[in-house]
Design a protein around this motif. Sequence first.
Motif, PDB file in Angstrom:
ATOM      1  N   MET A  32       0.827  -1.210   0.000  1.00 15.16           N
ATOM      2  CA  MET A  32       0.000   0.000   0.000  1.00 15.16           C
ATOM      3  C   MET A  32       0.862   1.261   0.000  1.00 15.16           C
ATOM      4  O   MET A  32       0.496   2.263  -0.617  1.00 15.16           O
ATOM      5  CB  MET A  32      -0.946  -0.013   1.196  1.00 15.16           C
ATOM      6  CG  MET A  32      -1.973  -1.127   1.108  1.00 15.16           C
ATOM      7  SD  MET A  32      -2.960  -1.308   2.598  1.00 15.16           S
ATOM      8  CE  MET A  32      -4.180  -0.047   2.311  1.00 15.16           C
ATOM      9  N   ASP A  33       2.008   1.208   0.671  1.00 20.51           N
ATOM     10  CA  ASP A  33       2.918   2.356   0.683  1.00 20.51           C
ATOM     11  C   ASP A  33       3.518   2.610  -0.697  1.00 20.51           C
ATOM     12  O   ASP A  33       3.817   3.746  -1.049  1.00 20.51           O
ATOM     13  CB  ASP A  33       4.051   2.149   1.693  1.00 20.51           C
ATOM     14  CG  ASP A  33       3.597   2.271   3.131  1.00 20.51           C
ATOM     15  OD1 ASP A  33       2.494   2.825   3.376  1.00 20.51           O
ATOM     16  OD2 ASP A  33       4.329   1.801   4.015  1.00 20.51           O
ATOM     17  N   LYS A  34       3.687   1.537  -1.472  1.00 17.62           N
ATOM     18  CA  LYS A  34       4.295   1.666  -2.795  1.00 17.62           C
ATOM     19  C   LYS A  34       3.314   2.124  -3.858  1.00 17.62           C
ATOM     20  O   LYS A  34       3.729   2.599  -4.910  1.00 17.62           O
ATOM     21  CB  LYS A  34       4.928   0.332  -3.210  1.00 17.62           C
ATOM     22  CG  LYS A  34       6.143  -0.006  -2.384  1.00 17.62           C
ATOM     23  CD  LYS A  34       6.695  -1.364  -2.757  1.00 17.62           C
ATOM     24  CE  LYS A  34       7.879  -1.682  -1.855  1.00 17.62           C
ATOM     25  NZ  LYS A  34       8.340  -3.050  -2.028  1.00 17.62           N
ATOM     26  N   ASP A  35       2.031   1.949  -3.616  1.00 21.76           N
ATOM     27  CA  ASP A  35       1.029   2.371  -4.608  1.00 21.76           C
ATOM     28  C   ASP A  35      -0.119   3.056  -3.885  1.00 21.76           C
ATOM     29  O   ASP A  35      -0.926   2.406  -3.237  1.00 21.76           O
ATOM     30  CB  ASP A  35       0.517   1.176  -5.399  1.00 21.76           C
ATOM     31  CG  ASP A  35      -0.352   1.598  -6.568  1.00 21.76           C
ATOM     32  OD1 ASP A  35      -0.983   2.675  -6.500  1.00 21.76           O
ATOM     33  OD2 ASP A  35      -0.422   0.852  -7.550  1.00 21.76           O
ATOM     34  N   LYS A  36      -0.185   4.347  -4.011  1.00 24.11           N
ATOM     35  CA  LYS A  36      -1.183   5.153  -3.291  1.00 24.11           C
ATOM     36  C   LYS A  36      -2.598   4.957  -3.838  1.00 24.11           C
ATOM     37  O   LYS A  36      -3.555   5.423  -3.251  1.00 24.11           O
ATOM     38  CB  LYS A  36      -0.812   6.640  -3.326  1.00 24.11           C
ATOM     39  CG  LYS A  36       0.547   6.939  -2.722  1.00 24.11           C
ATOM     40  CD  LYS A  36       0.650   6.469  -1.285  1.00 24.11           C
ATOM     41  CE  LYS A  36       2.003   6.825  -0.699  1.00 24.11           C
ATOM     42  NZ  LYS A  36       2.350   6.087   0.469  1.00 24.11           N
ATOM     43  N   ARG A  37      -2.761   4.251  -4.955  1.00 21.98           N
ATOM     44  CA  ARG A  37      -4.100   3.959  -5.484  1.00 21.98           C
ATOM     45  C   ARG A  37      -4.789   2.868  -4.680  1.00 21.98           C
ATOM     46  O   ARG A  37      -5.997   2.701  -4.749  1.00 21.98           O
ATOM     47  CB  ARG A  37      -4.023   3.517  -6.949  1.00 21.98           C
ATOM     48  CG  ARG A  37      -3.528   4.615  -7.879  1.00 21.98           C
ATOM     49  CD  ARG A  37      -3.310   4.059  -9.256  1.00 21.98           C
ATOM     50  NE  ARG A  37      -2.081   3.251  -9.236  1.00 21.98           N
ATOM     51  CZ  ARG A  37      -1.410   2.897 -10.314  1.00 21.98           C
ATOM     52  NH1 ARG A  37      -1.845   3.239 -11.506  1.00 21.98           N
ATOM     53  NH2 ARG A  37      -0.318   2.192 -10.218  1.00 21.98           N
ATOM     54  N   ILE A  38      -4.006   2.102  -3.931  1.00 24.29           N
ATOM     55  CA  ILE A  38      -4.558   1.001  -3.144  1.00 24.29           C
ATOM     56  C   ILE A  38      -5.043   1.549  -1.806  1.00 24.29           C
ATOM     57  O   ILE A  38      -4.306   2.209  -1.094  1.00 24.29           O
ATOM     58  CB  ILE A  38      -3.506  -0.099  -2.926  1.00 24.29           C
ATOM     59  CG1 ILE A  38      -3.083  -0.681  -4.273  1.00 24.29           C
ATOM     60  CG2 ILE A  38      -4.055  -1.179  -2.006  1.00 24.29           C
ATOM     61  CD1 ILE A  38      -1.934  -1.662  -4.185  1.00 24.29           C
ATOM     62  N   ASP A  52      -8.917  -0.647  -4.594  1.00 25.10           N
ATOM     63  CA  ASP A  52      -8.662   0.779  -4.722  1.00 25.10           C
ATOM     64  C   ASP A  52      -9.787   1.556  -4.045  1.00 25.10           C
ATOM     65  O   ASP A  52     -10.676   0.974  -3.429  1.00 25.10           O
ATOM     66  CB  ASP A  52      -8.460   1.178  -6.189  1.00 25.10           C
ATOM     67  CG  ASP A  52      -9.702   1.007  -7.040  1.00 25.10           C
ATOM     68  OD1 ASP A  52     -10.808   0.808  -6.492  1.00 25.10           O
ATOM     69  OD2 ASP A  52      -9.567   1.079  -8.266  1.00 25.10           O
ATOM     70  N   TYR A  53      -9.753   2.875  -4.168  1.00 26.86           N
ATOM     71  CA  TYR A  53     -10.728   3.714  -3.459  1.00 26.86           C
ATOM     72  C   TYR A  53     -12.154   3.567  -4.002  1.00 26.86           C
ATOM     73  O   TYR A  53     -13.104   3.943  -3.335  1.00 26.86           O
ATOM     74  CB  TYR A  53     -10.283   5.179  -3.490  1.00 26.86           C
ATOM     75  CG  TYR A  53      -9.096   5.414  -2.594  1.00 26.86           C
ATOM     76  CD1 TYR A  53      -9.271   5.657  -1.234  1.00 26.86           C
ATOM     77  CD2 TYR A  53      -7.807   5.363  -3.089  1.00 26.86           C
ATOM     78  CE1 TYR A  53      -8.190   5.858  -0.392  1.00 26.86           C
ATOM     79  CE2 TYR A  53      -6.713   5.565  -2.252  1.00 26.86           C
ATOM     80  CZ  TYR A  53      -6.908   5.809  -0.917  1.00 26.86           C
ATOM     81  OH  TYR A  53      -5.836   6.000  -0.084  1.00 26.86           O
ATOM     82  N   ARG A  64      -7.330  -2.947 -12.581  1.00 25.61           N
ATOM     83  CA  ARG A  64      -8.540  -3.002 -11.762  1.00 25.61           C
ATOM     84  C   ARG A  64      -9.495  -4.059 -12.288  1.00 25.61           C
ATOM     85  O   ARG A  64      -9.695  -4.184 -13.485  1.00 25.61           O
ATOM     86  CB  ARG A  64      -9.255  -1.656 -11.808  1.00 25.61           C
ATOM     87  CG  ARG A  64      -8.576  -0.588 -11.051  1.00 25.61           C
ATOM     88  CD  ARG A  64      -9.120   0.781 -11.372  1.00 25.61           C
ATOM     89  NE  ARG A  64     -10.557   0.818 -11.600  1.00 25.61           N
ATOM     90  CZ  ARG A  64     -11.348   1.759 -11.132  1.00 25.61           C
ATOM     91  NH1 ARG A  64     -10.872   2.710 -10.379  1.00 25.61           N
ATOM     92  NH2 ARG A  64     -12.631   1.761 -11.406  1.00 25.61           N
ATOM     93  N   SER A  65     -10.130  -4.764 -11.387  1.00 23.10           N
ATOM     94  CA  SER A  65     -11.134  -5.730 -11.814  1.00 23.10           C
ATOM     95  C   SER A  65     -12.362  -4.973 -12.308  1.00 23.10           C
ATOM     96  O   SER A  65     -12.660  -3.886 -11.832  1.00 23.10           O
ATOM     97  CB  SER A  65     -11.516  -6.646 -10.652  1.00 23.10           C
ATOM     98  OG  SER A  65     -12.108  -5.901  -9.614  1.00 23.10           O
ATOM     99  N   VAL A 103      -7.770  -0.663   6.091  1.00 23.97           N
ATOM    100  CA  VAL A 103      -7.621   0.409   5.109  1.00 23.97           C
ATOM    101  C   VAL A 103      -6.307   1.105   5.407  1.00 23.97           C
ATOM    102  O   VAL A 103      -5.717   0.935   6.480  1.00 23.97           O
ATOM    103  CB  VAL A 103      -8.807   1.405   5.144  1.00 23.97           C
ATOM    104  CG1 VAL A 103     -10.100   0.712   4.760  1.00 23.97           C
ATOM    105  CG2 VAL A 103      -8.921   2.067   6.496  1.00 23.97           C
ATOM    106  N   ARG A 104      -5.876   1.882   4.445  1.00 23.66           N
ATOM    107  CA  ARG A 104      -4.626   2.619   4.598  1.00 23.66           C
ATOM    108  C   ARG A 104      -4.644   3.353   5.944  1.00 23.66           C
ATOM    109  O   ARG A 104      -5.611   4.030   6.279  1.00 23.66           O
ATOM    110  CB  ARG A 104      -4.498   3.606   3.444  1.00 23.66           C
ATOM    111  CG  ARG A 104      -3.238   4.425   3.466  1.00 23.66           C
ATOM    112  CD  ARG A 104      -3.193   5.346   2.273  1.00 23.66           C
ATOM    113  NE  ARG A 104      -3.195   4.615   1.013  1.00 23.66           N
ATOM    114  CZ  ARG A 104      -2.119   3.992   0.506  1.00 23.66           C
ATOM    115  NH1 ARG A 104      -0.975   4.002   1.156  1.00 23.66           N
ATOM    116  NH2 ARG A 104      -2.199   3.361  -0.653  1.00 23.66           N
TER     117      ARG A 104
END
Length: 112
Positions: A32-38, A52-53, A64-65, A103-104
Amino acid sequence: MSEMSIEEFNKQVESLAEIGYSIIEKLAREVMDKDKRISSFTMAMGVYFFSDYDGCHIDEELGRSGEYGAYKYYKKSIFDPLNNFLSEHNEAFKFTGMPMRFVRDGEIITDW
């Protein structure tokens, strides 16, 4: 080799399972730290995934699915450390059967 009782063995296994569970959280948070979209990580009933959000599952190959014409997000998988850990240890410890969701920057939810 010293003899170990069943109780001692079970305590060791339980301790290792708790450590493994913590490692999974750490590895998932690193993704999650490496990809802020997650925005979230979910693990239960034998599966684990990131979302994702918008609530769409993130797939390392397809993006994305549910996204028509999905694209690849990752050239080198940021999921490898988590996938490798679970590939190596999930069969013995059944980690994906232990519920975990967060969650983040959120606390772990284990019952939902």
